[in-house]
Design a protein around this motif. Structure first.
Motif, PDB file in Angstrom:
ATOM      1  N   ILE A  55      -1.477   7.845   8.203  1.00 58.74           N
ATOM      2  CA  ILE A  55      -2.483   8.651   8.904  1.00 58.74           C
ATOM      3  C   ILE A  55      -2.816   7.952  10.212  1.00 58.74           C
ATOM      4  O   ILE A  55      -3.143   6.761  10.212  1.00 58.74           O
ATOM      5  CB  ILE A  55      -3.749   8.817   8.041  1.00 58.74           C
ATOM      6  CG1 ILE A  55      -3.362   9.424   6.699  1.00 58.74           C
ATOM      7  CG2 ILE A  55      -4.827   9.598   8.800  1.00 58.74           C
ATOM      8  CD1 ILE A  55      -4.155  10.583   6.242  1.00 58.74           C
ATOM      9  N   LEU A  56      -2.732   8.677  11.307  1.00 58.62           N
ATOM     10  CA  LEU A  56      -3.002   8.100  12.633  1.00 58.62           C
ATOM     11  C   LEU A  56      -4.276   8.727  13.182  1.00 58.62           C
ATOM     12  O   LEU A  56      -4.375   9.953  13.287  1.00 58.62           O
ATOM     13  CB  LEU A  56      -1.843   8.399  13.598  1.00 58.62           C
ATOM     14  CG  LEU A  56      -0.533   7.622  13.426  1.00 58.62           C
ATOM     15  CD1 LEU A  56       0.195   8.012  12.142  1.00 58.62           C
ATOM     16  CD2 LEU A  56       0.375   7.844  14.632  1.00 58.62           C
ATOM     17  N   LEU A  57      -5.217   7.864  13.543  1.00 56.74           N
ATOM     18  CA  LEU A  57      -6.521   8.330  14.030  1.00 56.74           C
ATOM     19  C   LEU A  57      -6.811   7.700  15.389  1.00 56.74           C
ATOM     20  O   LEU A  57      -6.356   6.586  15.667  1.00 56.74           O
ATOM     21  CB  LEU A  57      -7.628   7.906  13.055  1.00 56.74           C
ATOM     22  CG  LEU A  57      -7.489   8.382  11.610  1.00 56.74           C
ATOM     23  CD1 LEU A  57      -8.465   7.620  10.707  1.00 56.74           C
ATOM     24  CD2 LEU A  57      -7.745   9.875  11.511  1.00 56.74           C
TER      25      LEU A  57
ATOM     26  N   ALA B 203       0.839  -1.205   0.000  1.00 54.79           N
ATOM     27  CA  ALA B 203       0.000   0.000   0.000  1.00 54.79           C
ATOM     28  C   ALA B 203       0.869   1.249   0.000  1.00 54.79           C
ATOM     29  O   ALA B 203       2.025   1.229   0.442  1.00 54.79           O
ATOM     30  CB  ALA B 203      -0.920   0.003   1.223  1.00 54.79           C
ATOM     31  N   ASP B 204       0.272   2.350  -0.522  1.00 57.88           N
ATOM     32  CA  ASP B 204       0.945   3.650  -0.507  1.00 57.88           C
ATOM     33  C   ASP B 204       0.488   4.491   0.670  1.00 57.88           C
ATOM     34  O   ASP B 204       1.184   5.382   1.126  1.00 57.88           O
ATOM     35  CB  ASP B 204       0.610   4.418  -1.794  1.00 57.88           C
ATOM     36  CG  ASP B 204       0.756   3.543  -3.015  1.00 57.88           C
ATOM     37  OD1 ASP B 204       1.870   3.054  -3.247  1.00 57.88           O
ATOM     38  OD2 ASP B 204      -0.260   3.300  -3.701  1.00 57.88           O
ATOM     39  N   LEU B 205      -0.724   4.178   1.116  1.00 56.76           N
ATOM     40  CA  LEU B 205      -1.345   4.940   2.190  1.00 56.76           C
ATOM     41  C   LEU B 205      -1.728   3.963   3.292  1.00 56.76           C
ATOM     42  O   LEU B 205      -2.420   2.975   3.026  1.00 56.76           O
ATOM     43  CB  LEU B 205      -2.609   5.632   1.648  1.00 56.76           C
ATOM     44  CG  LEU B 205      -3.594   6.216   2.665  1.00 56.76           C
ATOM     45  CD1 LEU B 205      -2.954   7.375   3.436  1.00 56.76           C
ATOM     46  CD2 LEU B 205      -4.865   6.690   1.954  1.00 56.76           C
ATOM     47  N   ILE B 206      -1.263   4.218   4.517  1.00 54.75           N
ATOM     48  CA  ILE B 206      -1.584   3.327   5.635  1.00 54.75           C
ATOM     49  C   ILE B 206      -2.303   4.152   6.695  1.00 54.75           C
ATOM     50  O   ILE B 206      -1.783   5.168   7.156  1.00 54.75           O
ATOM     51  CB  ILE B 206      -0.317   2.676   6.227  1.00 54.75           C
ATOM     52  CG1 ILE B 206       0.511   2.037   5.097  1.00 54.75           C
ATOM     53  CG2 ILE B 206      -0.691   1.627   7.269  1.00 54.75           C
ATOM     54  CD1 ILE B 206       1.861   1.525   5.543  1.00 54.75           C
ATOM     55  N   ILE B 207      -3.515   3.712   7.011  1.00 52.34           N
ATOM     56  CA  ILE B 207      -4.343   4.463   7.956  1.00 52.34           C
ATOM     57  C   ILE B 207      -4.502   3.629   9.217  1.00 52.34           C
ATOM     58  O   ILE B 207      -4.957   2.483   9.162  1.00 52.34           O
ATOM     59  CB  ILE B 207      -5.713   4.777   7.329  1.00 52.34           C
ATOM     60  CG1 ILE B 207      -5.514   5.644   6.086  1.00 52.34           C
ATOM     61  CG2 ILE B 207      -6.621   5.480   8.344  1.00 52.34           C
ATOM     62  CD1 ILE B 207      -6.782   5.999   5.353  1.00 52.34           C
ATOM     63  N   PHE B 208      -4.099   4.195  10.336  1.00 52.44           N
ATOM     64  CA  PHE B 208      -4.171   3.511  11.635  1.00 52.44           C
ATOM     65  C   PHE B 208      -5.326   4.077  12.443  1.00 52.44           C
ATOM     66  O   PHE B 208      -5.551   5.282  12.443  1.00 52.44           O
ATOM     67  CB  PHE B 208      -2.885   3.751  12.436  1.00 52.44           C
ATOM     68  CG  PHE B 208      -1.639   3.274  11.749  1.00 52.44           C
ATOM     69  CD1 PHE B 208      -1.111   2.016  12.018  1.00 52.44           C
ATOM     70  CD2 PHE B 208      -0.985   4.072  10.811  1.00 52.44           C
ATOM     71  CE1 PHE B 208       0.043   1.564  11.379  1.00 52.44           C
ATOM     72  CE2 PHE B 208       0.165   3.635  10.165  1.00 52.44           C
ATOM     73  CZ  PHE B 208       0.680   2.376  10.447  1.00 52.44           C
ATOM     74  N   SER B 209      -6.043   3.203  13.156  1.00 50.99           N
ATOM     75  CA  SER B 209      -6.970   3.724  14.161  1.00 50.99           C
ATOM     76  C   SER B 209      -6.703   3.020  15.472  1.00 50.99           C
ATOM     77  O   SER B 209      -6.452   1.822  15.520  1.00 50.99           O
ATOM     78  CB  SER B 209      -8.432   3.556  13.721  1.00 50.99           C
ATOM     79  OG  SER B 209      -8.846   2.221  13.817  1.00 50.99           O
ATOM     80  N   GLY B 210      -6.738   3.796  16.553  1.00 55.33           N
ATOM     81  CA  GLY B 210      -6.554   3.229  17.884  1.00 55.33           C
ATOM     82  C   GLY B 210      -5.129   3.345  18.400  1.00 55.33           C
ATOM     83  O   GLY B 210      -4.177   3.518  17.638  1.00 55.33           O
TER      84      GLY B 210
END
Lengths: 414, 414
Positions: free
Chosen positions: B147-149, B60-67
């Motif tokens: 991206i960190l959420l 992936a080019d974009l890695i989105i984290f939650s938590g």
């Protein structure tokens, strides 16, 4: 044993559905002492699915798949796994007969692509699908265990619980017996419950006590491990007794009990009949009771009196009562309960009236609900002040009516 | 741009909560033309999280984290990412002030570990948290975007929609406008629908057509990309027209329509009133209609006549009719519809009777359902042969009644 769950389906990656399967599978694995280290979601794409399988094999002994067993050309899970582990796909006679029987029973024409659902991995244990067409499978290869489950939760959940879990218990040769007891609460929030039983929660290691909040109910799960089921059960009992002593008024049941199943079983055991007159819930209370098999000996029926006119003309509610107290009032709720009880000649009558929202109704703020309960000329009522959306308020009103009914049946106060 | 979503939290792996964040993030990415290839869930374990990051970077080019952005020692997402990409964690003055203000406002004492929430990755864009304390972040390193959420959905969702999406739109410099249309079907299975529109499905690339089966309904999602919204809409229209021409009788609505919302809006637009007499569904049909705000101008009420006795005594169904044809019959369904219509003086009456199962009922096999529709002295009925569980049969019966009502209202045949 380390497990990984791979849910297959582009609709998950598009955000069209939520992966509830991973939660369900993970919770049951946790109860059985199997650690889940990763959950993965991949689309209906054989290359990416195969990559996910390779990665899972590096970090897990047990790989559980859900989805992709259906009849369409997008459904490629078993084809991909067969190729990957070098198994054949063979038609399973029993599954094929079930599929044919399904089409005969429903009078629909069976198209050719439905036969694909009867193909299973050679050498696998077939897991029967009692609520759909595609069978599940459990296969072993290269020291790994692969479990294939259908995607729709109402097919997957009973299959996983009743067929895959016994297979896994046998496979891990577990000596520990794990016994769980789920305690179900209504009318109390998660934070308040945890606050009230905090010491008990902190002190416990066997059984463990895990809180679990769903949208509208709170549950505690007690899980004990021991050499025998009896010994595990004996670890649970004092903790359960302590819970009843501390917060028993909010406990409506255990394990598979739901508010409606508990209310139904109390009614039928006590040989009591019931009817309901519903305004804001428009039939939801009665429909929930009607969920329960065997309820017809207790549930005689009901009236949905959505409008003021229907309350007066159909059920004979006194117009003066409505003028004086309003439609959303304890007086109206009790009158609804009494009138429907008289009319259907039942032991118990339930009345539900309120302002579901979003607007106020007849002078009552949105979320105001009155629940009336009538028996043998006595009646009482309960007020709720809810703050959810229209439909969550309606569902809560029906659920609270079940909860009050259960509480009163158990205390014999009605 | 290929994306992967990594949700961090042991409670997900234990099955205590459902990963609704992945669905929410995926749906918004899909609307913005960003493909999600994988979703991953990993526990509060830095080694396993770092492994998941390495794997995600490969695909992936974009890695989105939650938590994992909270104050406790289990919250390790940003520490792990900082170490992995070689960034520092620095205190963000604005975030620290927000956290201090939060504690002052709520009158609680700020403990030292809460300061940790104000630490952000050096060089990152800070995403403001308007509904909680931990800020989000967007960072770039090694040609990847991270991206960190925060984990709690009520904090994550507004942050992702209002702060992360604009950041991503800017990052991809997208000129494409994406328009989707969801087409909703009832009364046809997924396999049969795909079979009947197979050529259309295969021929389409823009718009794409993605089938989606839920428990009891089938949906097709048409998604077009173009320079303007109008141009994308114009790509969708001929395909939509073709679907209506090929399988229009099964289409009950589009986009946010549900069976009940569609039936309710047709009834209110046409200024028609309705009532229902329900046996096997015990109020479910009326309760579904009651879901819709504003339905009280059309829905007058109904009778739940669960027992034969209630059908005869409460609604005046002729005993001879029941003796001759049985309770589960077209005659009974039409009589229920007519009697309830007369009683509530509505334009339309609906009658529902059947054997929900698991047992046969009054000589009819489990799953046999009759739906009666009455208007102005005319009535007709529809038979269903269902094969699900008791409660899926009851829900389907209510949904089919809504479907037949919609079809007839649209064709003005009643």
């Amino acid at each position: 044993m380390r497990a990984e769950i791979i849910a297959v389906g582009s609709e998950l990656l598009l955000g069209q559905i939520t992966n509830t399967n991973a939660k369900f599978i993970s919770a049951l694995l946790a109860d059985n002492g199997i650690d889940v280290h990763y959950q993965t979601v991949v689309g209906d794409n054989p290359q990416r699915l195969e990559n996910a399988i390779r990665i899972a094999e590096d970090r897990a002994d047990l790989i559980i798949f859900s989805g992709g067993l259906g009849p369409t050309k997008d459904d490629l899970t078993k084809e991909t796994i067969a190729k990957h582990i070098g198994a054949e796909l063979i038609s399973n006679e029993h599954a094929l007969q079930s599929i044919q029987a399904y089409f005969e029973r429903t009078g629909r024409e069976m198209t050719e692509n439905n036969k694909k659902q009867a193909l299973v991995l050679s050498g696998s244990t077939v897991l029967e699908n009692r609520f759909g067409m595609a069978p599940g499978m459990a296969a072993k290869a290269n020291d790994k265990t692969y479990i294939l489950l259908p995607g729709p939760p109402h097919e997957m959940e009973p299959m996983f619980r009743n067929e895959a879990i016994p297979f896994l218990q046998h496979a891990i040769g577990s000596q520990d017996i794990i016994v769980s007891k789920v305690v179900k609460f209504y009318g109390i929030g998660e934070a308040e419950l945890e606050h009230r039983v905090q010491k008990l929660l902190e002190a416990q290691t066997n059984p463990t006590i895990a809180p679990l909040a769903s949208k509208d109910a709170v549950t505690l799960r007690l899980t004990a491990k021991a050499n025998t089921a009896d010994a595990a059960q004996q670890l649970i009992e004092p903790v359960l007794a302590e819970l009843y002593s501390q917060v028993g008024q909010y406990i409506y049941g255990t394990d598979e009990d739901t508010l409606s199943s508990k209310a139904a079983s109390l009614l039928t055991e006590m040989r009591l009949t019931i009817s309901a007159a519903e305004s804001l819930t428009a039939g939801l209370f009665t429909a929930l009771l009607g969920d329960e098999p065997g309820i017809s000996s207790s549930l005689k029926g009901g009236m949905i009196v959505y409008t003021r006119e229907a309350k007066v003309n159909q059920l004979g509610i006194d117009e003066k009562l409505l003028d004086e107290h309003g439609v959303v009032s304890s007086e109206c709720a009790e009158a609804l309960a009494e009138k429907v009880r008289e009319r259907f000649q039942t032991d118990i009558g339930i009345g539900l009236t309120g302002a579901a929202g979003p607007d106020q109704h007849d002078g009552a703020a949105a979320g105001t609900v009155w629940i009336g309960v009538a028996k043998n000329g006595h009646s009482k009522s309960f007020q709720l002040r809810l703050s959810g959306s229209r439909n969550s308020n309606r569902l809560r009103a029906a659920n609270y009516a079940l909860y009050y009914l259960i509480r009163d049946l158990e205390s014999n106060s009605i």
